[in-house]
Scaffold this motif. Structure first.
Motif, PDB file in Angstrom:
ATOM      1  N   LYS A  15      45.134  54.406  75.079  1.00 43.00           N
ATOM      2  CA  LYS A  15      43.826  55.583  75.128  1.00 43.00           C
ATOM      3  C   LYS A  15      44.511  56.937  74.392  1.00 43.00           C
ATOM      4  O   LYS A  15      43.254  57.048  73.797  1.00 43.00           O
ATOM      5  N   GLU A  16      45.485  56.905  73.772  1.00 43.41           N
ATOM      6  CA  GLU A  16      45.739  57.505  72.716  1.00 43.41           C
ATOM      7  C   GLU A  16      45.331  56.852  71.120  1.00 43.41           C
ATOM      8  O   GLU A  16      44.366  57.888  70.794  1.00 43.41           O
ATOM      9  N   HIS A  17      44.661  56.366  70.476  1.00 46.31           N
ATOM     10  CA  HIS A  17      44.025  55.369  70.056  1.00 46.31           C
ATOM     11  C   HIS A  17      43.066  55.974  69.894  1.00 46.31           C
ATOM     12  O   HIS A  17      41.723  56.208  69.339  1.00 46.31           O
ATOM     13  N   TYR A  18      42.131  55.482  71.710  1.00 51.46           N
ATOM     14  CA  TYR A  18      40.916  55.939  71.610  1.00 51.46           C
ATOM     15  C   TYR A  18      40.150  57.196  71.116  1.00 51.46           C
ATOM     16  O   TYR A  18      39.634  57.510  70.936  1.00 51.46           O
ATOM     17  N   LEU A  19      41.189  58.443  71.933  1.00 55.58           N
ATOM     18  CA  LEU A  19      40.890  59.721  71.868  1.00 55.58           C
ATOM     19  C   LEU A  19      41.069  60.421  70.374  1.00 55.58           C
ATOM     20  O   LEU A  19      40.379  60.965  69.782  1.00 55.58           O
ATOM     21  N   GLN A  20      41.516  59.635  69.744  1.00 58.66           N
ATOM     22  CA  GLN A  20      41.571  59.834  68.433  1.00 58.66           C
ATOM     23  C   GLN A  20      40.791  59.165  67.721  1.00 58.66           C
ATOM     24  O   GLN A  20      40.276  59.947  66.702  1.00 58.66           O
ATOM     25  N   LEU A  21      39.870  58.117  68.134  1.00 59.69           N
ATOM     26  CA  LEU A  21      38.929  57.653  67.285  1.00 59.69           C
ATOM     27  C   LEU A  21      37.517  58.520  67.832  1.00 59.69           C
ATOM     28  O   LEU A  21      36.660  58.872  67.372  1.00 59.69           O
ATOM     29  N   GLY A  23      38.032  61.478  68.581  1.00 57.43           N
ATOM     30  CA  GLY A  23      38.002  63.116  67.434  1.00 57.43           C
ATOM     31  C   GLY A  23      37.658  62.635  66.229  1.00 57.43           C
ATOM     32  O   GLY A  23      36.359  63.271  65.204  1.00 57.43           O
ATOM     33  N   ILE A  24      37.430  61.352  65.235  1.00 62.71           N
ATOM     34  CA  ILE A  24      37.075  61.473  64.643  1.00 62.71           C
ATOM     35  C   ILE A  24      35.450  61.383  64.807  1.00 62.71           C
ATOM     36  O   ILE A  24      34.995  61.701  63.035  1.00 62.71           O
ATOM     37  N   VAL A  25      35.365  61.057  65.442  1.00 66.34           N
ATOM     38  CA  VAL A  25      33.470  60.517  65.712  1.00 66.34           C
ATOM     39  C   VAL A  25      32.966  61.828  65.351  1.00 66.34           C
ATOM     40  O   VAL A  25      32.009  61.981  65.823  1.00 66.34           O
ATOM     41  N   LEU A  30      30.198  66.924  63.572  1.00 62.46           N
ATOM     42  CA  LEU A  30      29.907  67.874  62.660  1.00 62.46           C
ATOM     43  C   LEU A  30      29.556  67.935  61.395  1.00 62.46           C
ATOM     44  O   LEU A  30      28.556  68.949  61.321  1.00 62.46           O
ATOM     45  N   LEU A  31      29.765  66.778  60.701  1.00 58.37           N
ATOM     46  CA  LEU A  31      29.660  66.929  59.270  1.00 58.37           C
ATOM     47  C   LEU A  31      28.286  66.664  59.034  1.00 58.37           C
ATOM     48  O   LEU A  31      28.042  67.347  58.177  1.00 58.37           O
ATOM     49  N   ILE A  32      27.616  65.918  59.837  1.00 57.99           N
ATOM     50  CA  ILE A  32      26.537  65.366  59.980  1.00 57.99           C
ATOM     51  C   ILE A  32      25.189  66.258  59.904  1.00 57.99           C
ATOM     52  O   ILE A  32      23.925  67.156  59.256  1.00 57.99           O
ATOM     53  N   GLN A  33      25.637  67.305  61.151  1.00 60.47           N
ATOM     54  CA  GLN A  33      24.801  68.522  61.256  1.00 60.47           C
ATOM     55  C   GLN A  33      25.513  69.240  60.603  1.00 60.47           C
ATOM     56  O   GLN A  33      23.994  70.504  59.885  1.00 60.47           O
ATOM     57  N   LEU A  34      26.754  69.783  59.765  1.00 60.96           N
ATOM     58  CA  LEU A  34      26.561  70.463  58.766  1.00 60.96           C
ATOM     59  C   LEU A  34      25.298  70.289  57.204  1.00 60.96           C
ATOM     60  O   LEU A  34      24.824  71.131  56.837  1.00 60.96           O
TER      61      LEU A  34
END
Length: 51
Positions: A15-21, A23-25, A30-34
């Motif tokens: 679950k923790e790993h999925y949450l981190q993933l 966040g990365i996504v 956000l970077l793509i939108q920028l």
């Protein structure tokens, strides 16, 4: 981090790993939108220069 009863360490870690993933996504989106915004601004600047 609290672990509910009946939840194994592996499930909590997954679950923790999925949450981190997630966040990365989100940060990648956000970077793509920028980038899109920057490209649009450059495009508008180029158009105003041409006319």
């Amino acid at each position: 981090m609290f672990v509910r009863l009946g939840e194994t360490g592996g499930e909590a870690a997954a679950k923790e790993h999925y949450l981190q993933l997630g966040g990365i996504v989100m940060s990648i989106e956000l970077l793509i939108q920028l980038l899109v915004l920057i490209v649009m601004i450059i495009d508008m600047a180029n158009r105003s220069k041409d006319s």
